[in-house]
Design a protein around this motif. Structure first.
Motif, PDB file in Angstrom:
ATOM      1  N   GLU A 298     -10.240  -0.767   0.983  1.00 20.86           N
ATOM      2  CA  GLU A 298     -10.249   0.703   1.052  1.00 20.86           C
ATOM      3  C   GLU A 298     -10.305   1.267  -0.370  1.00 20.86           C
ATOM      4  OE1 GLU A 298      -8.000  -1.226   2.554  1.00 20.86           O
ATOM      5  OE2 GLU A 298      -8.315  -0.909   4.702  1.00 20.86           O
TER       6      GLU A 298
ATOM      7  N   GLY B   9      -9.170   0.176   7.222  1.00 21.45           N
ATOM      8  CA  GLY B   9      -8.382   1.380   6.988  1.00 21.45           C
ATOM      9  C   GLY B   9      -9.215   2.650   6.861  1.00 21.45           C
ATOM     10  N   LEU B  10     -10.516   2.508   6.647  1.00 23.43           N
ATOM     11  CA  LEU B  10     -11.374   3.692   6.509  1.00 23.43           C
ATOM     12  C   LEU B  10     -12.209   3.929   7.762  1.00 23.43           C
ATOM     13  CD1 LEU B  10     -12.640   3.307   2.819  1.00 23.43           C
ATOM     14  CD2 LEU B  10     -10.571   4.427   3.663  1.00 23.43           C
TER      15      LEU B  10
ATOM     16  N   ALA C 138      -7.360  -3.532  -2.472  1.00 27.04           N
ATOM     17  CA  ALA C 138      -7.692  -3.459  -1.046  1.00 27.04           C
ATOM     18  C   ALA C 138      -9.129  -2.976  -0.923  1.00 27.04           C
ATOM     19  CB  ALA C 138      -6.759  -2.480  -0.336  1.00 27.04           C
TER      20      ALA C 138
ATOM     21  N   VAL D  44     -10.777   8.019   1.414  1.00 28.88           N
ATOM     22  CA  VAL D  44     -10.298   8.789   2.562  1.00 28.88           C
ATOM     23  C   VAL D  44     -10.633   8.083   3.875  1.00 28.88           C
ATOM     24  CG1 VAL D  44     -10.607  10.923   3.883  1.00 28.88           C
ATOM     25  CG2 VAL D  44     -10.466  11.017   1.410  1.00 28.88           C
TER      26      VAL D  44
ATOM     27  N   GLY E  16      -8.019   8.580   7.096  1.00 33.76           N
ATOM     28  CA  GLY E  16      -7.480   9.825   7.653  1.00 33.76           C
ATOM     29  C   GLY E  16      -7.208  10.807   6.528  1.00 33.76           C
ATOM     30  N   GLY E  17      -6.863  10.242   5.352  1.00 35.44           N
ATOM     31  CA  GLY E  17      -6.717  11.078   4.168  1.00 35.44           C
ATOM     32  C   GLY E  17      -5.340  11.126   3.540  1.00 35.44           C
ATOM     33  N   SER E  18      -4.431  10.195   3.890  1.00 30.04           N
ATOM     34  CA  SER E  18      -3.062  10.359   3.376  1.00 30.04           C
ATOM     35  C   SER E  18      -2.892   9.964   1.913  1.00 30.04           C
ATOM     36  CB  SER E  18      -2.049   9.612   4.248  1.00 30.04           C
ATOM     37  OG  SER E  18      -2.194   8.219   4.160  1.00 30.04           O
TER      38      SER E  18
ATOM     39  N   SER F  23      -4.962   2.539  -3.703  1.00 31.42           N
ATOM     40  CA  SER F  23      -4.081   2.718  -2.542  1.00 31.42           C
ATOM     41  C   SER F  23      -3.413   1.443  -2.049  1.00 31.42           C
ATOM     42  CB  SER F  23      -4.868   3.375  -1.407  1.00 31.42           C
ATOM     43  OG  SER F  23      -6.031   2.623  -1.094  1.00 31.42           O
ATOM     44  N   GLY F  24      -4.042   0.283  -2.272  1.00 28.16           N
ATOM     45  CA  GLY F  24      -3.427  -0.941  -1.752  1.00 28.16           C
ATOM     46  C   GLY F  24      -3.978  -2.188  -2.406  1.00 28.16           C
TER      47      GLY F  24
ATOM     48  N   SER G   9      -1.109   8.940   9.118  1.00 29.94           N
ATOM     49  CA  SER G   9      -1.927   9.589   8.096  1.00 29.94           C
ATOM     50  C   SER G   9      -1.786  11.100   8.248  1.00 29.94           C
ATOM     51  CB  SER G   9      -3.389   9.139   8.223  1.00 29.94           C
ATOM     52  OG  SER G   9      -4.145   9.618   7.119  1.00 29.94           O
TER      53      SER G   9
ATOM     54  N   ALA H 200       0.836  -1.201   0.000  1.00 24.27           N
ATOM     55  CA  ALA H 200       0.000   0.000   0.000  1.00 24.27           C
ATOM     56  C   ALA H 200       0.870   1.251   0.000  1.00 24.27           C
ATOM     57  CB  ALA H 200      -0.927  -0.005   1.216  1.00 24.27           C
ATOM     58  N   HIS H 201       0.185   2.403  -0.004  1.00 24.87           N
ATOM     59  CA  HIS H 201       0.888   3.693  -0.016  1.00 24.87           C
ATOM     60  C   HIS H 201       1.541   4.018   1.312  1.00 24.87           C
ATOM     61  CE1 HIS H 201      -2.841   4.474   2.024  1.00 24.87           C
ATOM     62  NE2 HIS H 201      -2.353   5.625   2.465  1.00 24.87           N
ATOM     63  N   LYS H 202       1.150   3.337   2.387  1.00 23.12           N
ATOM     64  CA  LYS H 202       1.579   3.757   3.730  1.00 23.12           C
ATOM     65  C   LYS H 202       3.098   3.820   3.879  1.00 23.12           C
ATOM     66  CE  LYS H 202      -2.362   2.924   6.653  1.00 23.12           C
ATOM     67  NZ  LYS H 202      -3.388   2.328   5.765  1.00 23.12           N
TER      68      LYS H 202
ATOM     69  N   GLN I 145      -2.137  -2.092   9.476  1.00 25.99           N
ATOM     70  CA  GLN I 145      -1.385  -1.776   8.253  1.00 25.99           C
ATOM     71  C   GLN I 145      -0.275  -0.758   8.523  1.00 25.99           C
ATOM     72  OE1 GLN I 145      -2.806  -4.508   6.665  1.00 25.99           O
ATOM     73  NE2 GLN I 145      -2.103  -3.269   4.952  1.00 25.99           N
TER      74      GLN I 145
HETATM   75  C1  LIG Z   1      -4.716   2.790   5.626  1.00 29.93           C
HETATM   76  C2  LIG Z   1      -5.237   2.661   4.269  1.00 29.93           C
HETATM   77  C3  LIG Z   1      -6.107   3.630   3.714  1.00 29.93           C
HETATM   78  C4  LIG Z   1      -6.657   4.781   4.495  1.00 29.93           C
HETATM   79  O1  LIG Z   1      -5.723   5.693   4.974  1.00 29.93           O
HETATM   80  P1  LIG Z   1      -5.547   7.135   4.333  1.00 29.93           P
HETATM   81  O2  LIG Z   1      -4.646   7.828   5.298  1.00 29.93           O
HETATM   82  O3  LIG Z   1      -6.889   7.765   4.243  1.00 29.93           O
HETATM   83  O4  LIG Z   1      -4.936   6.963   3.005  1.00 29.93           O
HETATM   84  C5  LIG Z   1      -6.501   3.482   2.392  1.00 29.93           C
HETATM   85  N1  LIG Z   1      -6.091   2.440   1.645  1.00 29.93           N
HETATM   86  C6  LIG Z   1      -5.262   1.493   2.136  1.00 29.93           C
HETATM   87  C7  LIG Z   1      -4.862   0.360   1.252  1.00 29.93           C
HETATM   88  C8  LIG Z   1      -4.805   1.567   3.463  1.00 29.93           C
HETATM   89  O5  LIG Z   1      -3.999   0.610   3.934  1.00 29.93           O
END
Ligand SMILES: *Cc1c(COP(=O)(O)O)cnc(C)c1O
Length: 392
Positions: free
Chosen positions: A352, A305-306, A350, A233, A235-237, A376-377, A191, A87-89, A116
């Motif tokens: 999310e 994650g949401l 994912a 979204v 937390g929104g990262s 995102s994942g 986030s 994922a983007h984290k 995550q």
């Molecule tokens: C944690 C997560 C999110 C939600 O977190 P944001 O901070 O809103 O991006 C979204 N998608 C994935 C795959 C995550 O692991």
């Protein structure tokens, strides 16, 4: 720059740093140094090197032909699902671990809900040989056993939060309590939330997503600007990263998708922009779901994650100013979108990310509209949920 925070970390009325006095020196140290560190050659060199060779960036921008055909638009997927750890984290944890090192910190703490962010933090701590403690609600530890196992294998200590509802907000409280008692530690937030400068720092680290998007769109379409960007979204990262370099360009439509759970007004939802009011959570002023006494309302979404009761201050501002359009998707709609993407593009998203995909049928696209969905994942972590909801 309307969508950059002022020097006190405010986006309009949202943001700031609402912290106990004992944490003031820690937050001030970070505030005084983060921009200098992020912009230094030493940081940039190591950050870029790790993003390329460890994370696997740039992540592809993939033209999803069958999805495009289905919705009558030109739809690209930004493939954050292909990053190391899925994922983007990790874009954020790699950046913050380097910031921690530049500040001379040797111990890292983090809180996690679904696990995550805990895994992404434990990963970079293993990489950098730093001591890692992750706070997690007792209920979440039971629900997310595979991620707890991963964190332990990576060498992190997982501490159970046993107060309140024993979920994310309780883990956050424990982490903050520990931070007050151990000010030499670095608190790695997952986030665009928390006291200033965290929201801005995390947005800048995730901004690599839209930076790459610009170059990739330019290469593939001849125009670095899409018409529309869609991102989920919590937390929104990931949304902040996908929007970042387009925030000031109002010709690019930004769509933020929240989780509506069983329905926005069902009482089982996480659609903060629809249900929330102004308040303070996790050290910043933003919109959050709260009851008449200002107590946080437990959010609900099928996607862990949401499942967060607030949004970061940037998103509260994007909502208030209508710079971003806020939409939402229910559990059911997200599941349907996940199955659809899997069947027509061979990509298991994912849960999310499936929320972002789930608004495609709700939008009337113009022919040739260029749309980027931030994927995102990947969905490996959600297989059990998918199998339990197998489409008949
Ligand atoms: C944690 C997560 C999110 C939600 O977190 P944001 O901070 O809103 O991006 C979204 N998608 C994935 C795959 C995550 O692991």
């Amino acid at each position: 720059m309307k969508f950059q925070p002022n020097k006190n970390g405010y986006y309009g009325q949202f943001g700031g740093a609402f912290i106990p006095e004992l944490l003031y020196p820690n937050v001030k140290e970070l505030e005084d140094n983060y921009l200098t560190i992020l912009e230094s050659v030493a940081f940039q060199t190591e950050y870029k090197d790790l993003l390329q060779h460890y994370v696997g960036r740039p992540s592809p921008l993939y033209l999803a032909k069958r999805l495009s055909e289905k919705y009558g638009a030109t739809i690209y997927l930004k493939r954050e699902d292909l990053n190391h750890t899925g994922a983007h984290k990790v874009n954020n944890t790699i950046g913050q671990i380097l910031v921690a090192k530049h500040l001379g910190k040797t111990k890292i703490i983090a809180e996690t809900g679904a696990g995550q962010h805990g895994v992404a933090t434990a990963t970079v701590c293993a990489l950098m040989n730093l001591e890692c403690t992750v706070f997690m609600g007792e209920v979440d530890i039971k629900r997310q056993a595979p991620n707890v196992a991963r964190m332990k294998m990576l060498g992190a200590k997982v501490v159970a939060a046993t107060s309140g509802s024993k979920t994310l907000k309780d883990a956050t409280n424990e982490a903050i309590r520990y931070w007050i008692q151990n000010p030499e530690t670095y608190y790695l937030i997952g986030s665009v939330v928390g006291p200033h400068p965290y929201p801005d720092m995390v947005a800048r680290l995730q901004a690599v997503i839209s930076k790459e998007m610009k170059a990739q769109l330019k290469m593939q379409t001849g125009n670095e600007n899409p018409d529309t960007i869609i991102a989920c979204v919590g937390g929104g990262s990931n949304a902040a990263g996908a929007f970042y370099h387009y925030l000031e360009n109002e010709n690019v439509e930004l769509i933020a998708v929240e989780a509506a759970g069983l329905g926005v007004h069902s009482g089982e939802s996480a659609a903060t922009s629809q249900l929330g009011e102004v308040g303070v959570i996790h050290g910043s002023k933003t919109i959050l779901m709260q009851d008449e006494y200002g107590q946080i309302v437990e959010p609900y979404s099928i996607s862990a994650g949401l499942d967060y009761p607030g949004v970061g201050p940037l998103h509260a501002f994007l909502h208030e100013t209508k710079r971003a359009k806020f939409m939402n998707a229910t559990d059911k709609e997200a599941l349907k979108a996940a199955y659809e993407l899997t069947k027509i593009e061979g990509i298991i998203p994912a849960l999310e990310s499936a929320h972002a995909l789930a608004v495609l049928p709700k939008i009337k696209f113009k022919k040739d509209q260029v749309v980027v969905v931030n994927l995102s994942g990947r969905g490996d972590k959600d297989l059990e949920t998918y199998i339990n909801h197998l489409e008949k």
